[in-house]
Design a protein around this motif. Sequence first.
Motif, PDB file in Angstrom:
ATOM      1  N   SER A   1      39.708  35.674  53.137  1.00  0.00           N
ATOM      2  CA  SER A   1      39.898  36.810  52.224  1.00  0.00           C
ATOM      3  C   SER A   1      40.866  36.459  51.099  1.00  0.00           C
ATOM      4  O   SER A   1      40.617  36.763  49.919  1.00  0.00           O
ATOM      5  CB  SER A   1      40.405  38.025  52.999  1.00  0.00           C
ATOM      6  OG  SER A   1      41.645  37.736  53.642  1.00  0.00           O
ATOM      7  N   VAL A   2      41.965  35.778  51.455  1.00  0.00           N
ATOM      8  CA  VAL A   2      42.925  35.363  50.420  1.00  0.00           C
ATOM      9  C   VAL A   2      42.301  34.331  49.486  1.00  0.00           C
ATOM     10  O   VAL A   2      42.488  34.380  48.266  1.00  0.00           O
ATOM     11  CB  VAL A   2      44.206  34.799  51.078  1.00  0.00           C
ATOM     12  CG1 VAL A   2      45.135  34.211  50.026  1.00  0.00           C
ATOM     13  CG2 VAL A   2      44.924  35.883  51.865  1.00  0.00           C
ATOM     14  N   TRP A   3      41.536  33.421  50.051  1.00  0.00           N
ATOM     15  CA  TRP A   3      40.896  32.384  49.233  1.00  0.00           C
ATOM     16  C   TRP A   3      39.902  32.989  48.247  1.00  0.00           C
ATOM     17  O   TRP A   3      39.847  32.584  47.080  1.00  0.00           O
ATOM     18  CB  TRP A   3      40.226  31.373  50.136  1.00  0.00           C
ATOM     19  CG  TRP A   3      39.512  30.251  49.438  1.00  0.00           C
ATOM     20  CD1 TRP A   3      38.204  29.909  49.564  1.00  0.00           C
ATOM     21  CD2 TRP A   3      40.072  29.325  48.505  1.00  0.00           C
ATOM     22  NE1 TRP A   3      37.897  28.833  48.783  1.00  0.00           N
ATOM     23  CE2 TRP A   3      39.026  28.444  48.105  1.00  0.00           C
ATOM     24  CE3 TRP A   3      41.334  29.141  47.958  1.00  0.00           C
ATOM     25  CZ2 TRP A   3      39.227  27.417  47.204  1.00  0.00           C
ATOM     26  CZ3 TRP A   3      41.533  28.106  47.046  1.00  0.00           C
ATOM     27  CH2 TRP A   3      40.483  27.264  46.682  1.00  0.00           C
TER      28      TRP A   3
ATOM     29  N   SER B   1      43.398  31.944  54.848  1.00  0.00           N
ATOM     30  CA  SER B   1      42.375  32.912  55.259  1.00  0.00           C
ATOM     31  C   SER B   1      41.297  33.033  54.193  1.00  0.00           C
ATOM     32  O   SER B   1      41.558  32.849  52.990  1.00  0.00           O
ATOM     33  CB  SER B   1      43.012  34.275  55.516  1.00  0.00           C
ATOM     34  OG  SER B   1      43.555  34.803  54.319  1.00  0.00           O
TER      35      SER B   1
ATOM     36  N   THR C   1      52.478  33.525  44.878  1.00  0.00           N
ATOM     37  CA  THR C   1      52.855  34.831  45.433  1.00  0.00           C
ATOM     38  C   THR C   1      52.894  34.756  46.960  1.00  0.00           C
ATOM     39  O   THR C   1      51.950  34.283  47.598  1.00  0.00           O
ATOM     40  CB  THR C   1      51.859  35.914  44.999  1.00  0.00           C
ATOM     41  OG1 THR C   1      51.839  35.967  43.565  1.00  0.00           O
ATOM     42  CG2 THR C   1      52.263  37.271  45.543  1.00  0.00           C
ATOM     43  N   LYS C   2      53.973  35.226  47.527  1.00  0.00           N
ATOM     44  CA  LYS C   2      54.116  35.168  48.990  1.00  0.00           C
ATOM     45  C   LYS C   2      53.127  36.123  49.657  1.00  0.00           C
ATOM     46  O   LYS C   2      52.986  37.273  49.247  1.00  0.00           O
ATOM     47  CB  LYS C   2      55.535  35.550  49.390  1.00  0.00           C
ATOM     48  CG  LYS C   2      56.584  34.527  48.966  1.00  0.00           C
ATOM     49  CD  LYS C   2      57.964  34.950  49.430  1.00  0.00           C
ATOM     50  CE  LYS C   2      59.010  33.919  49.030  1.00  0.00           C
ATOM     51  NZ  LYS C   2      60.378  34.297  49.488  1.00  0.00           N
ATOM     52  N   GLY C   3      52.469  35.617  50.665  1.00  0.00           N
ATOM     53  CA  GLY C   3      51.539  36.420  51.439  1.00  0.00           C
ATOM     54  C   GLY C   3      50.116  36.385  50.926  1.00  0.00           C
ATOM     55  O   GLY C   3      49.168  36.439  51.716  1.00  0.00           O
ATOM     56  N   THR C   4      49.940  36.278  49.604  1.00  0.00           N
ATOM     57  CA  THR C   4      48.592  36.270  49.026  1.00  0.00           C
ATOM     58  C   THR C   4      48.327  35.027  48.176  1.00  0.00           C
ATOM     59  O   THR C   4      47.288  34.957  47.523  1.00  0.00           O
ATOM     60  CB  THR C   4      48.374  37.516  48.154  1.00  0.00           C
ATOM     61  OG1 THR C   4      49.359  37.543  47.107  1.00  0.00           O
ATOM     62  CG2 THR C   4      48.493  38.787  48.979  1.00  0.00           C
ATOM     63  N   GLY C   5      49.254  34.084  48.172  1.00  0.00           N
ATOM     64  CA  GLY C   5      49.088  32.874  47.375  1.00  0.00           C
ATOM     65  C   GLY C   5      48.560  31.711  48.195  1.00  0.00           C
ATOM     66  O   GLY C   5      48.133  31.856  49.340  1.00  0.00           O
TER      67      GLY C   5
ATOM     68  N   GLN D   1      39.984  36.007  46.978  1.00  0.00           N
ATOM     69  CA  GLN D   1      40.741  36.699  45.939  1.00  0.00           C
ATOM     70  C   GLN D   1      41.300  35.719  44.910  1.00  0.00           C
ATOM     71  O   GLN D   1      41.313  36.000  43.707  1.00  0.00           O
ATOM     72  CB  GLN D   1      41.884  37.500  46.575  1.00  0.00           C
ATOM     73  CG  GLN D   1      41.433  38.714  47.370  1.00  0.00           C
ATOM     74  CD  GLN D   1      40.738  39.751  46.490  1.00  0.00           C
ATOM     75  OE1 GLN D   1      41.076  39.938  45.317  1.00  0.00           O
ATOM     76  NE2 GLN D   1      39.747  40.427  47.062  1.00  0.00           N
ATOM     77  N   ILE D   2      41.730  34.570  45.376  1.00  0.00           N
ATOM     78  CA  ILE D   2      42.241  33.552  44.455  1.00  0.00           C
ATOM     79  C   ILE D   2      41.120  33.013  43.581  1.00  0.00           C
ATOM     80  O   ILE D   2      41.296  32.773  42.376  1.00  0.00           O
ATOM     81  CB  ILE D   2      42.928  32.426  45.245  1.00  0.00           C
ATOM     82  CG1 ILE D   2      44.196  32.958  45.902  1.00  0.00           C
ATOM     83  CG2 ILE D   2      43.250  31.244  44.333  1.00  0.00           C
ATOM     84  CD1 ILE D   2      44.892  31.959  46.799  1.00  0.00           C
TER      85      ILE D   2
END
Length: 320
Positions: free
Chosen positions: A113-115, A111, A147-151, A117-118
């Motif tokens: 949003s996750v990308w 996603s 990290t699970k869910g946000t990695g 944040q990374i």
Amino acid sequence: MSFYNGFPEYVPVAEKKRRAAEAAKKLQKKNANVWPVVITGRTVATTWWGKAWCTNLESYADYSNRIDRGRSYVRHGSVLDLQITGGKVEALVQGSSTKPYQVEITVGALSDSVWQQIIKGCAGKINSLQELAGGKFPAGLSELFTTKGTGLFPSPQDIRFTCSCPDYAVMCKHVAAVLYGIGARFDHDSELFFQLRNVKMNDLISASLAAQSQEMMGKSGRRGRRVVDDGDLGSTFGIDLDQGVEASSSAAKGTVKKVTKSRNSVAAKATTKASAPKAAPATGSEATKPRRGRPPKNKAVAEVDQVAPDATPPKSRRRL
């Protein structure tokens, strides 16, 4: 495959590897792009990205009881071909049938949003593409990626797969072998991981280098603010800095002139003293040094002797 008392015939590991290698050669003759998965060591993956991929799969309960079935398959060379294109994996796995089974695995895109944040988390922490590809980055980034869910790594909900084998299991051993084969493939090219997740590895590098550049510019700006502007200083103390600079430069020039004049006069005196001829020695009693053992003659007697050396001495001096 032959059976003995209802069970498949036992085939040694060396024979399984030989058969798999022959099948891969036949496929490569038909298609030069066929790329089998070959495991040479004791572990399936050796690099950080390959190990992290396998560890992530094994960490989920949905996969932990079933994925082990494929480890021996991939170690024996049963994955005859494995291709990663975008978020899709296509593979050929040698099973009990003479014809290899076709396996297809799709991984959902990461996603946005996750990308993002990374990317923010990586700012200023990666120095080059080689460090990222080799897994040589701070431990904080390793935790961020896994990290699970946000990695970066997918969860079971992000993975879909199919196999042409007759096994009705949710995850057959052929699919499990391909999942391990994906981790082994990352040992050869870690950028394939980012292709699988539909993101660009260069985005992390660009964001990291941009953050480092901004930090360096911020430090230089803080040093620059410590220097007071000349105009602000002049208005604060009510002085003209240009005149002060000229006066100081004029005073410096006058000082240089004085020092130069003094040095020139000293040099001239030294030159005159060195070039002047030596004075002739003075005549007379003052310049004449007395000879050793004989006192100098009286001046009057010397003059009389010079005028009349043969004259008769005065009576007062005659001998009786």
